[in-house]
Design a protein around this motif. Structure first.
Motif, PDB file in Angstrom:
ATOM      1  N   ASP A  26      -4.345   0.863   8.202  1.00  0.00           N
ATOM      2  CA  ASP A  26      -3.279   1.889   8.111  1.00  0.00           C
ATOM      3  C   ASP A  26      -3.424   2.880   9.232  1.00  0.00           C
ATOM      4  OD1 ASP A  26      -0.826   3.075   6.861  1.00  0.00           O
ATOM      5  OD2 ASP A  26      -2.337   4.264   5.642  1.00  0.00           O
ATOM      6  N   HIS A  59      -5.840   4.061  -0.824  1.00  0.00           N
ATOM      7  CA  HIS A  59      -5.716   3.865   0.602  1.00  0.00           C
ATOM      8  C   HIS A  59      -6.074   4.966   1.813  1.00  0.00           C
ATOM      9  CE1 HIS A  59      -1.530   4.319   0.224  1.00  0.00           C
ATOM     10  NE2 HIS A  59      -1.301   4.675   1.448  1.00  0.00           N
ATOM     11  N   HIS A  60      -5.750   6.180   1.152  1.00  0.00           N
ATOM     12  CA  HIS A  60      -6.028   7.540   1.922  1.00  0.00           C
ATOM     13  C   HIS A  60      -7.115   8.234   1.628  1.00  0.00           C
ATOM     14  CE1 HIS A  60      -2.139   7.400   4.222  1.00  0.00           C
ATOM     15  NE2 HIS A  60      -1.646   6.920   3.092  1.00  0.00           N
ATOM     16  N   TYR A  74       4.270  14.239   0.507  1.00  0.00           N
ATOM     17  CA  TYR A  74       3.651  13.261   0.971  1.00  0.00           C
ATOM     18  C   TYR A  74       2.547  12.553   0.382  1.00  0.00           C
ATOM     19  CZ  TYR A  74       2.399  10.092   4.530  1.00  0.00           C
ATOM     20  OH  TYR A  74       1.911   8.874   5.093  1.00  0.00           O
ATOM     21  N   HIS A 130       2.215  10.185  -2.418  1.00  0.00           N
ATOM     22  CA  HIS A 130       2.653   8.800  -2.542  1.00  0.00           C
ATOM     23  C   HIS A 130       1.529   7.546  -3.277  1.00  0.00           C
ATOM     24  CE1 HIS A 130       1.087   8.445   1.558  1.00  0.00           C
ATOM     25  NE2 HIS A 130       0.915   6.926   1.188  1.00  0.00           N
ATOM     26  N   HIS A 156       0.823  -0.981  -0.069  1.00  0.00           N
ATOM     27  CA  HIS A 156      -0.017   0.110   0.128  1.00  0.00           C
ATOM     28  C   HIS A 156       1.016   1.148   0.137  1.00  0.00           C
ATOM     29  CE1 HIS A 156       0.503  -0.005   4.396  1.00  0.00           C
ATOM     30  NE2 HIS A 156       0.292   1.349   4.377  1.00  0.00           N
ATOM     31  N   ASP A 157       1.920   1.225   0.850  1.00  0.00           N
ATOM     32  CA  ASP A 157       2.688   2.450   0.814  1.00  0.00           C
ATOM     33  C   ASP A 157       4.013   2.377   0.059  1.00  0.00           C
ATOM     34  OD1 ASP A 157       1.437   4.141   2.354  1.00  0.00           O
ATOM     35  OD2 ASP A 157       2.338   3.319   4.214  1.00  0.00           O
TER      36      ASP A 157
HETATM   37 FE   LIG Z   1      -0.002   5.502   2.812  1.00  0.00          FE
END
Ligand SMILES: [Fe+2]
Ligand SMILES: [Fe+2]
Length: 304
Positions: free
Chosen positions: A256, A229-230, A201, A204, A175-176
């Protein structure tokens, strides 16, 4: 010099099948050993070799081979050693995946998931213990391993079929991956980010999405989860403020956030106990940012 890249000292023993170069006193790159010449084990143990470099053109092949070796090591420690060694082996794999040339470094991860899940099925406490060991100095790597461990726990709790477990675990692990493309300090810093840093940031998910799209082995679900995912269900997330978020991204997004609250202390916020972290997330569930059913299931899974 331009087409040479340095290799990590701790990884030298994995490079027997590749020509290695070193930099002479005059600063010229010279061949140290040819492809099929073996390095001396004693010199390796005594750390007596100079700093080695490989040709840029060999990098993708080297990384693929290194990932395979790391997977074999993971399989070995899972069957014979304690949870600390398993976590260290997992962290090695994630570290490589985040720092290697991205076009090659993710291809062994599906196998990593298979090995880990096989171990977790034999030892039911493994995932819980994996997520509670602290990884010193490697916040991002530790974060990915924690999110993966909690996700696998959640999947087992929900009794999902094997294919869904593997896919969600891959989503968790990747995911990251976009954070490997920006300054890692932005994730690891204990300070609050400035507006400029936070804008960087926030790129990403998109950067990660572009990377995983390069691999035909990853499904659309994995790609979408990396990108979404954010995002939050009320449209307050980023990068696209979308509300129609795929289910897997809803699960990973929630885990997360929980992982970050529970494990990562910032200068402006202490690391929290599980109950405290869940309370904070609950306030966002009430605001309809997260999927309520997933939240309730996660709570039941973590406190069972
Ligand atoms: Fe993330
Ligand atoms: Fe994350």
């Amino acid at each position: 010099m331009k087409d040479l890249i340095p290799i990590k000292k701790s990884h030298i023993r994995f490079y027997n099948d590749f020509p290695l170069y070193y930099i002479s006193k005059n600063g010229d790159p010279l061949l140290y050993k040819k492809k099929d010449k073996t390095l001396d084990r004693e010199m390796l143990d005594r750390n007596q070799y100079p700093r080695f470099f490989i040709k840029k053109e060999d990098e993708a092949k080297v990384v693929r081979q290194l990932q395979e070796v790391l997977n074999i090591k993971l399989a070995k420690v899972i069957s014979s050693q304690g949870v600390e060694a398993i976590r260290a082996a997992m962290c090695d794999i994630v570290e490589e995946a985040l720092s290697g040339p991205i076009d090659a470094s993710l291809s062994a991860l599906p196998e990593t998931i298979e090995i880990l899940l096989m171990g977790a099925r034999k030892n039911s406490g493994l995932l819980e213990s994996l997520a509670t060991i602290h990884t010193v100095g490697k916040k991002l790597v530790g974060h990915c391993v924690n999110v993966l461990s909690i996700t696998a726990q959640y999947c087992f709790f929900k009794n999902y079929p094997d294919d869904q477990v593997k896919e969600l675990c891959l989503c968790a692990l990747l995911h990251d991956v976009g954070l490997g493309k920006i300054d890692r300090k932005l994730f690891e810093s204990a300070e609050k980010l400035s507006d400029k840093e936070f804008s960087e940031y926030k790129t990403h998910p998109t950067q990660g999405y572009k990377e995983v799209m390069k691999y035909p082995m990853f499904s659309k679900t994995v790609e979408k989860t990396v990108l979404e995912h954010h995002e939050r269900l009320d449209g307050s997330g980023y990068p696209n403020k979308m509300t129609d978020i795929c289910f897997e991204a809803q699960v990973i997004g929630l885990i997360d956030s929980y992982e970050q609250l529970k494990y990562h202390e910032k200068k402006f916020r202490k690391a929290l106990k599980p109950f405290e972290a869940l309370q904070i997330i609950k306030a966002d569930v009430v605001k309809a940012k997260y999927n309520k059913k997933v939240f309730v299931d996660l709570c039941s899974c973590l406190i069972q």
